[in-house]
Write a protein that holds these residues in place. Structure first.
Motif, PDB file in Angstrom:
ATOM      1  N   PHE A  89      -0.819 -13.021  -2.618  1.00 46.13           N
ATOM      2  CA  PHE A  89      -1.968 -12.176  -2.285  1.00 46.13           C
ATOM      3  C   PHE A  89      -2.425 -11.414  -3.523  1.00 46.13           C
ATOM      4  O   PHE A  89      -1.645 -11.190  -4.441  1.00 46.13           O
ATOM      5  CB  PHE A  89      -1.606 -11.161  -1.192  1.00 46.13           C
ATOM      6  CG  PHE A  89      -0.941 -11.792  -0.002  1.00 46.13           C
ATOM      7  CD1 PHE A  89      -1.689 -12.489   0.930  1.00 46.13           C
ATOM      8  CD2 PHE A  89       0.444 -11.711   0.163  1.00 46.13           C
ATOM      9  CE1 PHE A  89      -1.067 -13.091   2.015  1.00 46.13           C
ATOM     10  CE2 PHE A  89       1.066 -12.300   1.240  1.00 46.13           C
ATOM     11  CZ  PHE A  89       0.314 -12.996   2.178  1.00 46.13           C
ATOM     12  N   VAL A  90      -3.679 -11.005  -3.463  1.00 46.23           N
ATOM     13  CA  VAL A  90      -4.204 -10.086  -4.473  1.00 46.23           C
ATOM     14  C   VAL A  90      -4.607  -8.828  -3.728  1.00 46.23           C
ATOM     15  O   VAL A  90      -5.215  -8.894  -2.650  1.00 46.23           O
ATOM     16  CB  VAL A  90      -5.398 -10.707  -5.235  1.00 46.23           C
ATOM     17  CG1 VAL A  90      -6.127  -9.653  -6.066  1.00 46.23           C
ATOM     18  CG2 VAL A  90      -4.917 -11.835  -6.143  1.00 46.23           C
ATOM     19  N   PHE A  91      -4.216  -7.694  -4.285  1.00 45.59           N
ATOM     20  CA  PHE A  91      -4.429  -6.401  -3.629  1.00 45.59           C
ATOM     21  C   PHE A  91      -5.399  -5.592  -4.482  1.00 45.59           C
ATOM     22  O   PHE A  91      -5.167  -5.380  -5.676  1.00 45.59           O
ATOM     23  CB  PHE A  91      -3.076  -5.687  -3.534  1.00 45.59           C
ATOM     24  CG  PHE A  91      -3.085  -4.428  -2.717  1.00 45.59           C
ATOM     25  CD1 PHE A  91      -2.779  -4.450  -1.366  1.00 45.59           C
ATOM     26  CD2 PHE A  91      -3.370  -3.206  -3.316  1.00 45.59           C
ATOM     27  CE1 PHE A  91      -2.760  -3.282  -0.616  1.00 45.59           C
ATOM     28  CE2 PHE A  91      -3.361  -2.031  -2.573  1.00 45.59           C
ATOM     29  CZ  PHE A  91      -3.053  -2.069  -1.222  1.00 45.59           C
ATOM     30  N   ARG A  92      -6.501  -5.180  -3.889  1.00 47.22           N
ATOM     31  CA  ARG A  92      -7.481  -4.363  -4.634  1.00 47.22           C
ATOM     32  C   ARG A  92      -7.527  -2.967  -4.011  1.00 47.22           C
ATOM     33  O   ARG A  92      -7.613  -2.830  -2.796  1.00 47.22           O
ATOM     34  CB  ARG A  92      -8.873  -4.981  -4.580  1.00 47.22           C
ATOM     35  CG  ARG A  92      -8.951  -6.333  -5.229  1.00 47.22           C
ATOM     36  CD  ARG A  92     -10.385  -6.743  -5.469  1.00 47.22           C
ATOM     37  NE  ARG A  92     -10.801  -6.406  -6.817  1.00 47.22           N
ATOM     38  CZ  ARG A  92     -12.056  -6.205  -7.194  1.00 47.22           C
ATOM     39  NH1 ARG A  92     -13.029  -6.262  -6.305  1.00 47.22           N
ATOM     40  NH2 ARG A  92     -12.352  -5.927  -8.438  1.00 47.22           N
ATOM     41  N   TYR A  93      -7.475  -1.990  -4.889  1.00 46.62           N
ATOM     42  CA  TYR A  93      -7.449  -0.590  -4.454  1.00 46.62           C
ATOM     43  C   TYR A  93      -8.601   0.150  -5.127  1.00 46.62           C
ATOM     44  O   TYR A  93      -8.679   0.207  -6.355  1.00 46.62           O
ATOM     45  CB  TYR A  93      -6.098   0.012  -4.850  1.00 46.62           C
ATOM     46  CG  TYR A  93      -5.955   1.499  -4.687  1.00 46.62           C
ATOM     47  CD1 TYR A  93      -6.393   2.153  -3.542  1.00 46.62           C
ATOM     48  CD2 TYR A  93      -5.359   2.262  -5.685  1.00 46.62           C
ATOM     49  CE1 TYR A  93      -6.243   3.532  -3.400  1.00 46.62           C
ATOM     50  CE2 TYR A  93      -5.202   3.639  -5.550  1.00 46.62           C
ATOM     51  CZ  TYR A  93      -5.650   4.261  -4.405  1.00 46.62           C
ATOM     52  OH  TYR A  93      -5.510   5.623  -4.271  1.00 46.62           O
ATOM     53  N   HIS A  94      -9.491   0.698  -4.324  1.00 49.57           N
ATOM     54  CA  HIS A  94     -10.650   1.431  -4.840  1.00 49.57           C
ATOM     55  C   HIS A  94     -10.295   2.923  -4.851  1.00 49.57           C
ATOM     56  O   HIS A  94     -10.439   3.616  -3.841  1.00 49.57           O
ATOM     57  CB  HIS A  94     -11.882   1.174  -3.968  1.00 49.57           C
ATOM     58  CG  HIS A  94     -12.275  -0.267  -3.912  1.00 49.57           C
ATOM     59  ND1 HIS A  94     -13.162  -0.823  -4.807  1.00 49.57           N
ATOM     60  CD2 HIS A  94     -11.878  -1.278  -3.107  1.00 49.57           C
ATOM     61  CE1 HIS A  94     -13.309  -2.114  -4.542  1.00 49.57           C
ATOM     62  NE2 HIS A  94     -12.540  -2.416  -3.505  1.00 49.57           N
TER      63      HIS A  94
END
Ligand code: SF4
Ligand code: SF4
Length: 141
Positions: A72-77
């Motif tokens: 998975f790729v996890f993106r955090y804004h």
């Protein structure tokens, strides 16, 4: 206030240590329960999306590269995050935590406020796809 009292306060002010902190020259430890930047530990992540669904600020994206292989790729804004810690509570695999030490999160532009985690190659593919939406998708959200 009497004159004698004023003189006493003035003299105290000259000899006592200031109550203010010399930040940023002196950086004190934050309280251990402070909610700073979110961290993702991919080891146990199942890609269930609970963190993303429960986030009231739409600050998390979990992009599935290969569910079977647990990639998975996890993106955090960071700029959207309200630091409520709901995602930490929602993740039943304990993949998420909030650092008490990383709290200097201000910036002059929004670009660096989005952090992308995962295998280097997967992150590169996701970022390339975001830069060019017509490119081959790197995975599914
Ligand atoms: S809730 Fe936890 S296991 Fe599920 S996608 Fe988020 S980080 Fe991964
Ligand atoms: S701390 Fe709250 S706002 Fe920030 S990512 Fe987690 S659920 Fe979303």
């Amino acid at each position: 206030m009497k004159l004698a009292g004023m003189w006493k306060d003035a003299i105290d002010g000259l000899v006592k240590k200031p109550v203010t902190e010399r930040y940023p020259f002196v950086r004190l430890d934050a309280p251990p329960r402070l909610r700073g930047r979110l961290h993702w530990d991919s080891t146990e992540c199942t890609g269930c999306q609970l963190c993303s669904k429960d986030c009231p600020a739409d600050a998390i994206e979990v992009i599935t590269i290969d569910k079977k292989a647990k990639q998975f790729v996890f993106r955090y804004h960071v700029d959207r995050c309200t630091f409520c810690a709901q995602c930490v509570v929602s993740c039943n695999k304990n993949c998420l935590s909030m650092s008490s030490d990383e709290w200097e999160l201000a910036g002059l532009s929004r670009g660096p406020m989005t952090l992308t985690f995962g295998d280097e190659e997967h992150v590169a593919a996701v970022l390339a796809q975001r830069a060019d939406p017509d490119a081959e998708p790197a995975g599914s959200e």
